[in-house]
Design a protein around this motif. Structure first.
Motif, PDB file in Angstrom:
ATOM      1  N   ILE A  19      81.803  14.357 -58.850  1.00 18.00           N
ATOM      2  CA  ILE A  19      82.511  15.262 -57.552  1.00 18.00           C
ATOM      3  C   ILE A  19      83.745  16.097 -57.733  1.00 18.00           C
ATOM      4  O   ILE A  19      83.681  17.362 -57.635  1.00 18.00           O
ATOM      5  N   CYS A  20      84.720  15.581 -58.254  1.00 18.98           N
ATOM      6  CA  CYS A  20      85.812  16.397 -58.340  1.00 18.98           C
ATOM      7  C   CYS A  20      86.016  17.229 -59.479  1.00 18.98           C
ATOM      8  O   CYS A  20      86.333  18.279 -59.441  1.00 18.98           O
ATOM      9  N   SER A  22      83.236  18.704 -60.471  1.00 15.92           N
ATOM     10  CA  SER A  22      82.328  19.855 -60.247  1.00 15.92           C
ATOM     11  C   SER A  22      82.880  20.784 -59.142  1.00 15.92           C
ATOM     12  O   SER A  22      82.944  22.108 -59.161  1.00 15.92           O
ATOM     13  N   LEU A  23      83.687  20.394 -58.260  1.00 16.39           N
ATOM     14  CA  LEU A  23      84.528  21.218 -57.310  1.00 16.39           C
ATOM     15  C   LEU A  23      85.606  22.016 -57.999  1.00 16.39           C
ATOM     16  O   LEU A  23      85.649  23.181 -58.007  1.00 16.39           O
ATOM     17  N   LEU A  49      79.537  22.001 -56.833  1.00 18.57           N
ATOM     18  CA  LEU A  49      79.223  20.602 -56.463  1.00 18.57           C
ATOM     19  C   LEU A  49      77.640  20.048 -56.472  1.00 18.57           C
ATOM     20  O   LEU A  49      77.294  19.381 -56.944  1.00 18.57           O
ATOM     21  N   SER A  75      79.779  18.498 -65.546  1.00 18.12           N
ATOM     22  CA  SER A  75      80.656  19.430 -65.074  1.00 18.12           C
ATOM     23  C   SER A  75      80.618  20.838 -65.748  1.00 18.12           C
ATOM     24  O   SER A  75      80.803  21.891 -65.112  1.00 18.12           O
ATOM     25  N   ALA A  78      78.133  22.448 -63.545  1.00 19.77           N
ATOM     26  CA  ALA A  78      78.605  23.004 -62.204  1.00 19.77           C
ATOM     27  C   ALA A  78      79.548  24.144 -62.478  1.00 19.77           C
ATOM     28  O   ALA A  78      79.458  25.191 -61.575  1.00 19.77           O
TER      29      ALA A  78
END
Length: 104
Positions: A19-20, A22-23, A49, A75, A78
């Motif tokens: 999540i981190c 991807s953001l 995300l 990643s 993303a």
């Protein structure tokens, strides 16, 4: 109900790195493309995300890939996820405009 919350918490514990990253990939893409509005940054991060989490979940059952490689692939997808969205958006706009122009 507590079972549902504990399940969601366990999922977040497993996916926090995906999540981190991807953001972060979405924000990096927004910065690279020169996005200046909060809405643009937010939408770019949200698309990143989604594509990162989906890629990671699709790769979870492949046992020959380590977790590190799986997170790295998520990643990269993303960061690149917005490009696919831009292509689809351009195609839909072409179809809509062509349809409007044909009707007169």
């Amino acid at each position: 109900m507590t079972d549902l919350w504990s399940e969601a918490f366990n999922w977040l514990q497993r996916m926090w790195l995906v999540i981190c990253l991807s953001l972060l990939g979405g924000m990096a893409r927004a910065a690279k493309c020169g996005e200046r509005t909060f809405g643009g940054w937010f939408c770019s991060a949200l698309v990143a995300l989604f594509s990162g989490v989906v890629t990671h979940m699709l790769m979870q059952d492949i046992t020959s890939i380590s977790d590190t490689v799986r997170v790295a692939c998520a990643s990269v997808s993303a960061y690149s996820g917005g490009v696919l969205l831009d292509a689809v958006q351009a195609r839909i706009a072409d179809v809509v405009l062509t349809g409007i122009n044909k009707r007169g």
